[in-house]
Design a protein around this motif. Structure first.
Motif, PDB file in Angstrom:
ATOM      1  N   PHE A  87      54.417 -30.842  11.469  1.00 28.61           N
ATOM      2  CA  PHE A  87      54.925 -32.164  11.798  1.00 28.61           C
ATOM      3  C   PHE A  87      55.142 -32.372  13.308  1.00 28.61           C
ATOM      4  CE2 PHE A  87      58.869 -34.909  12.073  1.00 28.61           C
ATOM      5  CZ  PHE A  87      58.171 -36.099  12.042  1.00 28.61           C
ATOM      6  N   PRO A  88      55.772 -31.446  14.042  1.00 22.69           N
ATOM      7  CA  PRO A  88      55.965 -31.701  15.484  1.00 22.69           C
ATOM      8  C   PRO A  88      54.653 -31.897  16.238  1.00 22.69           C
ATOM      9  CG  PRO A  88      57.379 -29.919  14.744  1.00 22.69           C
ATOM     10  CD  PRO A  88      56.432 -30.208  13.615  1.00 22.69           C
ATOM     11  N   LEU A  89      53.641 -31.074  15.904  1.00 20.10           N
ATOM     12  CA  LEU A  89      52.352 -31.210  16.578  1.00 20.10           C
ATOM     13  C   LEU A  89      51.674 -32.513  16.181  1.00 20.10           C
ATOM     14  CD1 LEU A  89      50.136 -30.099  18.380  1.00 20.10           C
ATOM     15  CD2 LEU A  89      49.248 -28.821  16.403  1.00 20.10           C
ATOM     16  N   ALA A  90      51.744 -32.866  14.900  1.00 19.03           N
ATOM     17  CA  ALA A  90      51.151 -34.121  14.447  1.00 19.03           C
ATOM     18  C   ALA A  90      51.837 -35.313  15.121  1.00 19.03           C
ATOM     19  CB  ALA A  90      51.271 -34.237  12.927  1.00 19.03           C
ATOM     20  N   MET A  91      53.143 -35.232  15.249  1.00 18.44           N
ATOM     21  CA  MET A  91      53.880 -36.295  15.913  1.00 18.44           C
ATOM     22  C   MET A  91      53.433 -36.430  17.371  1.00 18.44           C
ATOM     23  SD  MET A  91      58.024 -36.733  16.170  1.00 18.44           S
ATOM     24  CE  MET A  91      58.762 -38.312  16.556  1.00 18.44           C
ATOM     25  N   LEU A  92      53.255 -35.299  18.041  1.00 20.91           N
ATOM     26  CA  LEU A  92      52.809 -35.315  19.434  1.00 20.91           C
ATOM     27  C   LEU A  92      51.440 -35.962  19.551  1.00 20.91           C
ATOM     28  CD1 LEU A  92      53.097 -34.487  22.403  1.00 20.91           C
ATOM     29  CD2 LEU A  92      52.138 -32.260  21.792  1.00 20.91           C
ATOM     30  N   VAL A  93      50.512 -35.590  18.661  1.00 22.65           N
ATOM     31  CA  VAL A  93      49.163 -36.162  18.711  1.00 22.65           C
ATOM     32  C   VAL A  93      49.212 -37.658  18.412  1.00 22.65           C
ATOM     33  CG1 VAL A  93      46.846 -36.102  17.708  1.00 22.65           C
ATOM     34  CG2 VAL A  93      48.095 -33.972  18.101  1.00 22.65           C
ATOM     35  N   GLY A  94      50.049 -38.068  17.453  1.00 22.33           N
ATOM     36  CA  GLY A  94      50.192 -39.483  17.147  1.00 22.33           C
ATOM     37  C   GLY A  94      50.730 -40.269  18.326  1.00 22.33           C
ATOM     38  N   VAL A  95      51.672 -39.679  19.040  1.00 24.24           N
ATOM     39  CA  VAL A  95      52.238 -40.343  20.217  1.00 24.24           C
ATOM     40  C   VAL A  95      51.192 -40.455  21.324  1.00 24.24           C
ATOM     41  CG1 VAL A  95      53.926 -40.074  22.073  1.00 24.24           C
ATOM     42  CG2 VAL A  95      54.622 -39.721  19.702  1.00 24.24           C
ATOM     43  N   VAL A  96      50.384 -39.413  21.500  1.00 28.70           N
ATOM     44  CA  VAL A  96      49.315 -39.469  22.499  1.00 28.70           C
ATOM     45  C   VAL A  96      48.314 -40.565  22.142  1.00 28.70           C
ATOM     46  CG1 VAL A  96      47.354 -38.208  23.470  1.00 28.70           C
ATOM     47  CG2 VAL A  96      49.567 -37.072  23.213  1.00 28.70           C
ATOM     48  N   ALA A  97      47.977 -40.669  20.847  1.00 26.24           N
ATOM     49  CA  ALA A  97      47.058 -41.730  20.412  1.00 26.24           C
ATOM     50  C   ALA A  97      47.651 -43.108  20.702  1.00 26.24           C
ATOM     51  CB  ALA A  97      46.752 -41.583  18.917  1.00 26.24           C
ATOM     52  N   GLY A  98      48.941 -43.276  20.420  1.00 27.20           N
ATOM     53  CA  GLY A  98      49.601 -44.543  20.729  1.00 27.20           C
ATOM     54  C   GLY A  98      49.589 -44.839  22.213  1.00 27.20           C
ATOM     55  N   PRO A 154      57.739 -32.928   2.014  1.00 19.41           N
ATOM     56  CA  PRO A 154      58.851 -32.739   2.954  1.00 19.41           C
ATOM     57  C   PRO A 154      58.412 -31.894   4.140  1.00 19.41           C
ATOM     58  CG  PRO A 154      59.614 -32.451   0.708  1.00 19.41           C
ATOM     59  CD  PRO A 154      58.111 -32.558   0.639  1.00 19.41           C
ATOM     60  N   GLN A 155      58.787 -32.319   5.339  1.00 20.63           N
ATOM     61  CA  GLN A 155      58.349 -31.664   6.563  1.00 20.63           C
ATOM     62  C   GLN A 155      59.491 -30.906   7.229  1.00 20.63           C
ATOM     63  OE1 GLN A 155      55.034 -31.775   7.567  1.00 20.63           O
ATOM     64  NE2 GLN A 155      54.842 -32.746   5.542  1.00 20.63           N
ATOM     65  N   SER A 156      59.120 -30.105   8.200  1.00 21.86           N
ATOM     66  CA  SER A 156      60.105 -29.351   8.969  1.00 21.86           C
ATOM     67  C   SER A 156      59.903 -29.634  10.445  1.00 21.86           C
ATOM     68  CB  SER A 156      59.944 -27.845   8.702  1.00 21.86           C
ATOM     69  OG  SER A 156      60.802 -27.103   9.538  1.00 21.86           O
ATOM     70  N   PHE A 157      61.009 -29.893  11.151  1.00 24.18           N
ATOM     71  CA  PHE A 157      60.948 -30.156  12.580  1.00 24.18           C
ATOM     72  C   PHE A 157      61.747 -29.071  13.292  1.00 24.18           C
ATOM     73  CE2 PHE A 157      62.105 -32.230  16.581  1.00 24.18           C
ATOM     74  CZ  PHE A 157      60.904 -32.815  16.944  1.00 24.18           C
ATOM     75  N   PHE A 158      61.035 -28.042  13.763  1.00 25.09           N
ATOM     76  CA  PHE A 158      61.654 -26.891  14.427  1.00 25.09           C
ATOM     77  C   PHE A 158      62.807 -26.335  13.598  1.00 25.09           C
ATOM     78  CE2 PHE A 158      59.862 -29.340  18.038  1.00 25.09           C
ATOM     79  CZ  PHE A 158      58.938 -28.392  18.447  1.00 25.09           C
ATOM     80  N   GLY A 159      62.526 -26.105  12.312  1.00 27.36           N
ATOM     81  CA  GLY A 159      63.500 -25.478  11.432  1.00 27.36           C
ATOM     82  C   GLY A 159      64.355 -26.438  10.638  1.00 27.36           C
ATOM     83  N   LEU A 160      64.397 -27.706  11.042  1.00 31.10           N
ATOM     84  CA  LEU A 160      65.185 -28.707  10.320  1.00 31.10           C
ATOM     85  C   LEU A 160      64.306 -29.348   9.249  1.00 31.10           C
ATOM     86  CD1 LEU A 160      67.778 -30.483  10.051  1.00 31.10           C
ATOM     87  CD2 LEU A 160      66.702 -32.057  11.668  1.00 31.10           C
ATOM     88  N   THR A 161      64.733 -29.245   7.992  1.00 35.60           N
ATOM     89  CA  THR A 161      63.965 -29.826   6.895  1.00 35.60           C
ATOM     90  C   THR A 161      64.091 -31.345   6.906  1.00 35.60           C
ATOM     91  OG1 THR A 161      64.294 -27.849   5.534  1.00 35.60           O
ATOM     92  CG2 THR A 161      63.651 -29.879   4.394  1.00 35.60           C
ATOM     93  N   ILE A 162      62.940 -32.017   6.891  1.00 37.86           N
ATOM     94  CA  ILE A 162      62.903 -33.484   6.905  1.00 37.86           C
ATOM     95  C   ILE A 162      62.486 -33.947   5.520  1.00 37.86           C
ATOM     96  CG2 ILE A 162      61.925 -35.528   7.992  1.00 37.86           C
ATOM     97  CD1 ILE A 162      63.581 -33.831   9.867  1.00 37.86           C
ATOM     98  N   ASP A 163      63.466 -34.353   4.716  1.00 38.47           N
ATOM     99  CA  ASP A 163      63.187 -34.847   3.374  1.00 38.47           C
ATOM    100  C   ASP A 163      63.941 -36.156   3.169  1.00 38.47           C
ATOM    101  OD1 ASP A 163      62.804 -35.381   0.703  1.00 38.47           O
ATOM    102  OD2 ASP A 163      63.025 -33.292   0.075  1.00 38.47           O
ATOM    103  N   PRO A 164      63.292 -37.302   3.458  1.00 36.30           N
ATOM    104  CA  PRO A 164      63.995 -38.581   3.384  1.00 36.30           C
ATOM    105  C   PRO A 164      64.399 -38.987   1.974  1.00 36.30           C
ATOM    106  CG  PRO A 164      61.652 -38.928   3.731  1.00 36.30           C
ATOM    107  CD  PRO A 164      61.889 -37.465   3.845  1.00 36.30           C
ATOM    108  N   ILE A 165      63.823 -38.351   0.952  1.00 37.93           N
ATOM    109  CA  ILE A 165      64.143 -38.715  -0.424  1.00 37.93           C
ATOM    110  C   ILE A 165      65.342 -37.904  -0.926  1.00 37.93           C
ATOM    111  CG2 ILE A 165      63.265 -38.925  -2.772  1.00 37.93           C
ATOM    112  CD1 ILE A 165      61.958 -40.765  -0.652  1.00 37.93           C
ATOM    113  N   LEU A 166      65.282 -36.591  -0.807  1.00 42.56           N
ATOM    114  CA  LEU A 166      66.370 -35.751  -1.303  1.00 42.56           C
ATOM    115  C   LEU A 166      67.535 -35.662  -0.308  1.00 42.56           C
ATOM    116  CD1 LEU A 166      64.336 -32.838  -2.941  1.00 42.56           C
ATOM    117  CD2 LEU A 166      65.333 -34.858  -4.036  1.00 42.56           C
ATOM    118  N   SER A 167      67.241 -35.806   0.984  1.00 39.97           N
ATOM    119  CA  SER A 167      68.307 -35.710   1.994  1.00 39.97           C
ATOM    120  C   SER A 167      68.209 -36.878   2.968  1.00 39.97           C
ATOM    121  CB  SER A 167      68.190 -34.388   2.759  1.00 39.97           C
ATOM    122  OG  SER A 167      68.256 -33.295   1.883  1.00 39.97           O
TER     123      SER A 167
END
Length: 920
Positions: A378-389, A440-453
């Motif tokens: 997720f962090p790398l994908a986010m970085l690439v998405g931001v570069v595309a933007g 569910p994704q992880s951002f440098f160890g933090l679990t990103i789950d918008p449905i369960l958390s």
């Protein structure tokens, strides 16, 4: 071939209807200076009224059409009187946003009534066809073309040959002059709004049978209509008609390829706009351009403690609020991120973008596909998405190099529509309604789950908001931020200080796009699948810009305040859920749109500005000592340490020694303003340039500094700078002031000087997001402050100074860059005799003590005779004499053309000049 000719014939009808809309846009723009982005929505109202009368109630076609057109005309008059008239003194961007707010209200109302239904409207025009050269020509298309042509000719002739048309043109040029002739600008604007809205109603009535009656199919007809109007230079009805026909035919010809390349027809308005941009666009402001008023900008004082406190409060709220409220808080926070991009692009950069959600959607799509299809972290994908933007934002920023203001809004809207059609509505790229599933994704160890958390995800989003607010606050106080605000305030003055206007504009769009893309990624990963076919469309971009203006586009709290209007956030999302039902959200959108328009009318600067007024009043009421302390804090450092530097005798070491103007010609059409001027100025010398009004003095100054096209050669030593831009000339050592001052009124006097004296170039853009280490003013800037007695006003905005102090500030800013040569355009205009004596003394010291070459344009002959080593005299664009003050004063041709036979320096002014010189 016949097939394409057949399509072209069909496109004539569509182009004719675009022409009706664009004619209405031109009428409204010429009378009130407003580009009506709600024109398509008014056409939608006309179409629905016609449908109800003609189809549902069986009313005669002609009568139903007449009633719908008249009602749209009345609607236009009401909208002007209730909304636009109170905003006639507001910033142009605010007036544009008001029309977008009206669009939101009308769309919300229509959506509530018709719930996205596709209604069939039978054509009441003759639909029979006849054959011409093997082509089947539908009669209704010819009728549409004839109606549009007749209206175009009528509006064109009326604007050129009737009193009302001429008065309307006069209102566009100068409201005050028209009012002085006994005409009411408001009455003229109201009538034109009514006619323009009536034409929109007619277009909606006629086009509904062709495109079908839906909300979306009609409101975005404004994009090709605006493109046609822009092709007509926002002034010419015939050119707009031609542009509309080109659009209609072009879209028809490309319709066959639509199945293979989705969104292809929506690229046609964009192509026409780009053609207009190349042909008609203008890169920078020139002499005579009236500078547009813009919303105020906050100072972004020591914002770190406030942001940390806000972070703690929002984390606590995310933990203790009911879960649905915590989710709504997260939605508002995500909206605040995208609104921060509006703050950067529009608030700090002064550029109007109606494509921020499109950029956010591209960032979301790229990041989502990388995660879903390739399982990229997720962090790398986010970085690439931001570069595309960011890359897309740089492309979207290119038109800003040729356009500005409402015209740029048209371009970015067309770009957003094109991206929406070609990318977001393309099933191969976006997956449409199905989207792309997410785990569910992880951002440098933090679990990103918008449905369960969901609470955790809200905290994650809130941290991003606070981080970005901190970074943007740092940007505001950085050298790059000062350059952005300088370009925002006055492109011409910024270029004259050596600031690259093009680089600043592109930087502004890229930075804003980085933030928008982050917001888009946060929105996308708040669900279990990435879906960009909705939520990132042009309506969303319009809404985001509107929320930004309502919240306060120039202040850091503005994005937080504007985000509360975002659907699904606080408080709207909570209220909609409490009420229940799908209509609840629709009603909230309608009510929110009405509230937005009301806020714009009553508080054009936005909610943040209104909330800040009590604090500003409190600061103004403090004692003198406390005021001084607060002012110093606002500037970021104390006045004393801002100017403490070691003395130096020269403004700059090295640099060119001679400015030479050789055979310079400047023409405006058939008028030759400057005819073969030859001048020389050496460092340490003052050359006065005098002559009658209209003799070409300022025109020659503009030519030397690069602000108009000139033939001939201009040299700094042996370097020919004739082809250099104003920015490059300034960096080569050639600075200038302006007769109109052109100060940056939204930043302090000190920031004006720092904008001129910042020595870093490209490096300033890279560290702009980090806290800025305090530095004293440069030696030359500090010396200019001392020489002009500006120490006590460094923390003030130039708009709060007396006229004399403003003029001295303009001179100080010109000197702050440490130039080798300075061009001063009427530096004593409007000054008292004592102030003139001070300026005269300063000009002499610039040359003799600071080793600067000075070319001064001035009408005050006392100053010229006292401070100039040599004088050149212009008359009808020609240099008729050069020499010492005594030689010029004795020249018979000069006395006949300008000085007069009885010329003498006023004794009082001569005494004051002598006294000032003696005291020095």
């Amino acid at each position: 071939m016949n097939e394409y000719l057949q399509l072209a014939v069909l496109g004539l009808g569509t182009g004719a209807l675009y022409s009706l809309l664009s004619s209405g846009i031109l009428l409204i723009y010429r009378a009130s200076g407003v580009l009506n982005f709600a024109q398509g929505a008014i056409a939608m109202v006309g179409a629905y009224v016609f449908y109800e009368l003609h189809v549902e109630n069986g009313m005669n076609f002609a009568l139903a059409a007449l009633i719908s057109v008249v009602l749209c005309g009345l609607l236009g008059g009401v909208l002007y009187q209730v909304v636009m008239r109170p905003l006639r003194r507001a910033a142009p961007i605010t007036r544009v946003i008001a029309t977008l707010g009206l669009l939101t209200v009308l769309v919300a109302g229509a959506t509530l009534l018709y719930a996205g239904a596709v209604l069939d409207v039978p054509s009441s025009l003759p639909t029979q066809t006849f054959e011409v050269f093997g082509l089947n020509v539908p009669q209704d298309r010819l009728w549409l073309l004839l109606i549009a042509a007749v209206i175009t000719v009528a509006t064109h002739l009326a604007s050129k040959h009737t009193r009302f048309g001429l008065v309307t043109r006069g209102v566009a040029e100068n409201e005050t002059s028209i009012a002085a002739l006994g005409e009411s600008p408001d009455k003229i604007a109201t009538i034109n709004w009514m006619i323009g809205a009536a034409l929109a109603g007619l277009a909606g009535t006629l086009i509904a049978p062709i495109v079908g009656l839906t909300v979306d199919s009609l409101i975005w007809l404004v994009v090709p209509a605006l493109a046609a109007a822009l092709f007509g230079r926002l002034d010419s009805f015939p050119l707009a008609f031609l542009g509309a026909i080109i659009l209609g035919v072009g879209q028809a010809l490309l319709s066959k390829q639509q199945a293979f390349i989705p969104g292809l027809t929506d690229l046609v308005p964009l192509a026409l706009i780009l053609i207009a941009m190349v042909v008609w666009g203008q890169a920078t402001q020139t002499r005579g351009v009236i500078l547009e008023k813009l919303p105020s900008v906050g100072s972004a004082r020591n914002h770190t403690p406030v942001l940390l406190g806000t972070l703690v409060v929002m984390i606590v709220l995310a933990a203790v609020l009911p879960e649905n409220w915590a989710i709504a808080l997260g939605i508002s926070a995500m909206a605040a991120v995208v609104l921060l991009s509006v703050l950067v692009v529009t608030g700090y950069g002064g550029q109007v973008s109606l494509a921020q959600m499109a950029i956010a959607g591209v960032g979301a799509l790229v990041a989502g596909r990388l995660v879903s299809n390739l399982e990229v972290p997720f962090p790398l994908a986010m970085l690439v998405g931001v570069v595309a933007g960011a890359l897309l934002g740089g492309i979207f920023g290119l038109p800003s190099l040729r356009m500005r203001g409402p015209s740029l809004a048209i371009v970015t809207l067309a770009l957003g529509v094109a991206v929406n059609s070609a990318v977001f509505k393309n099933s191969m790229l976006s997956g449409l309604e199905n989207g792309f599933p997410l785990k569910p994704q992880s951002f440098f160890g933090l679990t990103i789950d918008p449905i369960l958390s969901p609470r955790t995800y809200t905290v994650f989003v809130v941290c991003w908001v606070i981080l970005l607010l901190w970074l943007v606050g740092n940007l505001r106080k950085s050298p790059a931020g000062r350059r952005m605000l300088a370009v925002r305030e006055n492109e011409r003055a910024a270029a004259a200080l050596g600031i690259s206007v093009s680089a600043v504009k592109l930087y502004t769009f890229v930075v804003g796009s980085v933030i928008a893309a982050i917001g888009g990624v946060l929105f996308a990963f708040a669900t279990t699948n990435v879906q960009v076919s909705t939520g990132y469309d042009p309506v969303s971009s319009v809404a985001i810009l509107t929320f930004g203006i309502v919240g306060g586009v120039g202040a850091l709290p503005g994005p937080f305040l504007g985000a509360q209007l975002y659907p699904g956030g606080l408080p709207g999302g909570v209220i909609a859920e409490a009420i229940g039902g799908s209509e609840a959200q629709g009603w909230l959108v309608l009510i929110g749109g009405i509230v937005m328009v009301f806020v714009l009318v009553t508080h054009p600067e936005g909610i943040a500005d209104q909330m800040a007024k009590p604090f500003k009043a409190l600061r103004r009421n403090r004692s003198g000592a406390e005021d001084a302390e607060a002012g110093a804090a606002a500037a970021g450092e104390g006045t004393e340490r801002a100017v403490v530097v070691e003395a130096q005798t020269a403004m700059s070491e090295g640099g060119p020694e001679l400015l030479r103007v050789s055979d310079v010609h400047v023409s405006f059409g058939a008028v030759r303003a400057v005819a073969g001027a030859n001048l020389e100025v050496r460092r340490g010398e003052v050359l006065g340039l005098i002559g009658p009004n209209g003799s070409g003095k300022t025109t020659l100054t503009d030519a030397i500094s690069g602000f108009n096209n000139a033939r001939g050669s201009i040299y700094l030593d042996d370097e020919d700078i004739s082809t250099y831009s104003p920015t490059r000339r300034a960096r080569a050592g050639l600075a200038r002031s302006f007769q109109s001052l052109d100060l940056f009124d939204e930043i302090t006097v000190e920031e004006n000087l720092r904008a001129a004296s910042d020595t870093s170039r490209w490096t300033a853009y890279f560290g702009a997001w980090l806290p800025q280490r305090w530095r004293p003013l440069s030696p030359v800037a500090a010396r200019a402050v001392r020489e002009l007695d500006l120490e006590e006003v460094l923390a003030e905005s130039p708009k709060n100074l007396s006229y004399g102090q403003r003029r001295l500030t303009a001179i100080a800013r010109t000197l702050a860059s440490g130039p080798s040569f300075v061009l001063l355009d009427e530096p004593a205009a409007g000054l008292s005799a004592l102030e003139t004596a001070h300026v005269s003394q300063l000009i002499t010291r610039m040359a003799k003590e600071w080793n600067v070459g000075v070319l001064v344009v001035e009408h005050d002959m006392s100053l010229v005779m006292a401070s100039c080593d040599r004088i050149a005299v212009l008359n009808f664009g020609k240099v008729i004499a050069q020499g010492s003050p005594i030689e010029v004063r004795a020249n018979a041709e000069v006395r006949a053309a300008y000085l007069g036979d009885d010329f003498a320096i006023d004794e009082l002014e001569a005494d004051l000049l002598l006294q000032a010189e003696t005291e020095s």
